[in-house]
Design an enzyme around this catalytic site. Structure first.
Site, PDB file in Angstrom:
ATOM      1  N   ASN A  10      13.012 -19.875  13.801  1.00 11.75           N
ATOM      2  CA  ASN A  10      13.394 -18.948  14.838  1.00 11.75           C
ATOM      3  C   ASN A  10      14.288 -17.936  14.393  1.00 11.75           C
ATOM      4  OD1 ASN A  10      14.067 -17.587  17.298  1.00 11.75           O
ATOM      5  ND2 ASN A  10      14.825 -19.530  18.159  1.00 11.75           N
ATOM      6  N   LYS A  12      16.040 -15.554  15.689  1.00 12.68           N
ATOM      7  CA  LYS A  12      16.860 -15.218  16.780  1.00 12.68           C
ATOM      8  C   LYS A  12      17.174 -13.470  16.652  1.00 12.68           C
ATOM      9  CE  LYS A  12      18.388 -19.805  17.583  1.00 12.68           C
ATOM     10  NZ  LYS A  12      19.314 -20.792  18.155  1.00 12.68           N
ATOM     11  N   HIS A  96      13.170 -20.496  25.495  1.00 15.31           N
ATOM     12  CA  HIS A  96      14.180 -20.918  24.654  1.00 15.31           C
ATOM     13  C   HIS A  96      15.499 -20.912  25.373  1.00 15.31           C
ATOM     14  CE1 HIS A  96      17.381 -21.040  21.608  1.00 15.31           C
ATOM     15  NE2 HIS A  96      16.378 -21.559  20.881  1.00 15.31           N
ATOM     16  N   GLU A  98      18.387 -20.162  24.903  1.00 12.11           N
ATOM     17  CA  GLU A  98      19.381 -19.093  24.876  1.00 12.11           C
ATOM     18  C   GLU A  98      18.842 -17.971  26.376  1.00 12.11           C
ATOM     19  OE1 GLU A  98      19.035 -18.407  20.942  1.00 12.11           O
ATOM     20  OE2 GLU A  98      20.459 -20.128  20.625  1.00 12.11           O
ATOM     21  N   GLU A 168      14.266 -29.244  22.423  1.00 13.62           N
ATOM     22  CA  GLU A 168      15.528 -28.764  21.901  1.00 13.62           C
ATOM     23  C   GLU A 168      16.868 -29.112  22.863  1.00 13.62           C
ATOM     24  OE1 GLU A 168      14.710 -25.427  18.710  1.00 13.62           O
ATOM     25  OE2 GLU A 168      15.044 -24.607  21.060  1.00 13.62           O
ATOM     26  N   GLY A 174      22.533 -24.935  17.137  1.00 13.47           N
ATOM     27  CA  GLY A 174      23.825 -24.074  16.552  1.00 13.47           C
ATOM     28  C   GLY A 174      24.869 -24.912  16.666  1.00 13.47           C
ATOM     29  N   SER A 214      20.017 -27.861  15.185  1.00 16.52           N
ATOM     30  CA  SER A 214      20.627 -28.106  13.869  1.00 16.52           C
ATOM     31  C   SER A 214      19.963 -29.050  12.825  1.00 16.52           C
ATOM     32  CB  SER A 214      21.802 -28.893  14.273  1.00 16.52           C
ATOM     33  OG  SER A 214      22.910 -28.074  15.166  1.00 16.52           O
TER      34      SER A 214
HETATM   35  P1  PGA Z   1      19.697 -24.111  15.123  1.00 16.88           P
HETATM   36  O1  PGA Z   1      18.657 -23.545  16.321  1.00 16.88           O
HETATM   37  O2  PGA Z   1      18.715 -24.646  14.337  1.00 16.88           O
HETATM   38  O3  PGA Z   1      20.475 -22.984  14.786  1.00 16.88           O
HETATM   39  O4  PGA Z   1      20.428 -25.306  15.824  1.00 16.88           O
HETATM   40  C1  PGA Z   1      17.625 -23.849  16.841  1.00 16.88           C
HETATM   41  C2  PGA Z   1      16.822 -23.197  18.023  1.00 16.88           C
HETATM   42  O5  PGA Z   1      17.709 -22.646  18.781  1.00 16.88           O
HETATM   43  O6  PGA Z   1      15.691 -23.064  17.852  1.00 16.88           O
END
Ligand code: PGA
Length: 257
Positions: A10, A12, A96, A98, A168, A174, A214
């Site tokens: 992803n 983003k 997601h 976010e 998630e 992140g 992560s």
């Molecule tokens: P990350 O994000 O691997 O940077 O923690 C995962 C995601 O949000 O899909």
């Protein structure tokens, strides 16, 4: 029951078109011999078509990060599932954290998006997961259950391969603080049981459940070693070809053992 592993990158809101072409060209080289798992990359909308032209006829599959639920019309700024299909997408991420956090998406809008995606022959990757406050107050299972029951209401599936769930935990995204393999398995097992109750056991056994938050080349293998972890949704570590390729190939090595 053999569930084919699925590793999703992803991106983003990263990569301009030229940067996206560069990254996907590197991935095309590094992942050209991947046959043991499905690999999806999800660039931003603006780069989808350019990336598709790079990865067409390779094992890498195109995905989008979001979709709207209507087919067309006066919805300024939105993108329909049919538009995504036409630029080469096969998968689409829905809900997601976010998007839930910054754009106020809720389980109902996710539900509409999931149905619209499946109707357009796209495979939705439906994201669920608890915040740190929810985990610490012992509400993880309650929150995940609510996201699944509401998000999947009225969704019709024939074999469970038409959609994917991504667990998630919001506190792991992140932050560099991934869930332990045991923590992930605990929730994945719960999700699979619930999918069996919402649909049928056969559907639950076919459906792939990804872990995200992560993920790195170092922890990918242990996470994938869990019985109900069928794949990974990778954010930060998918922005460099070398680390994403290591994550994809770590799984392949693990499967060969
Ligand atoms: P990350 O994000 O691997 O940077 O923690 C995962 C995601 O949000 O899909």
């Amino acid at each position: 029951m053999e569930r084919r592993a699925l590793i999703v990158g992803n991106w983003k809101m990263n990569k301009t078109v030229s940067e996206a072409i560069r990254l996907s060209s590197e991935l095309k080289l590094q992942l050209r011999d991947v046959t043991e798992c499905d690999v999806v990359i999800a660039p931003p909308f603006t780069a989808l078509y350019a990336v598709y032209q790079v990865i067409e006829n390779t094992p890498i599959i195109l995905g989008a990060q979001d979709t709207f639920w209507e087919e067309e019309g006066a919805y300024t700024g939105e993108i329909s599932p049919r538009m995504l299909r036409e630029v080469g997408c096969k998968y689409v991420i829905v809900g997601h954290s976010e998007r839930r956090r910054y754009f106020k998406e809720d389980n109902l809008s996710c539900n509409r998006k999931i149905k619209a995606a499946i109707n357009a022959d796209l495979i939705p990757i439906y994201c669920v997961g608890e915040t740190i406050e929810e985990r610490e107050s012992g509400r993880t299972f309650f929150v995940v259950e609510e996201q699944l029951v509401e998000g999947l209401k009225g969704v019709e599936l024939t074999d469970g391969k038409e959609m994917v769930i991504a667990y998630e935990p919001v506190w792991a995204i992140g932050t560099g603080k991934n869930a332990t393999p045991q923590e992930a398995q605990e929730v994945h097992g719960f999700i699979r049981k619930l999918i069996g109750e919402i649909f049928k056991e056969r559907i639950a056994l076919n459906m792939r459940i990804l872990y995200g938050g992560s993920v790195t080349p170092e922890n990918a293998g242990d996470l994938m070693g869990q019985k109900d972890v069928d794949g990974l949704l990778v954010g930060g570590a998918s922005l460099k070809a070398s680390s994403f390729a290591k994550i994809v190939k770590y799984k392949m090595e693990g499967e060969r053992k």
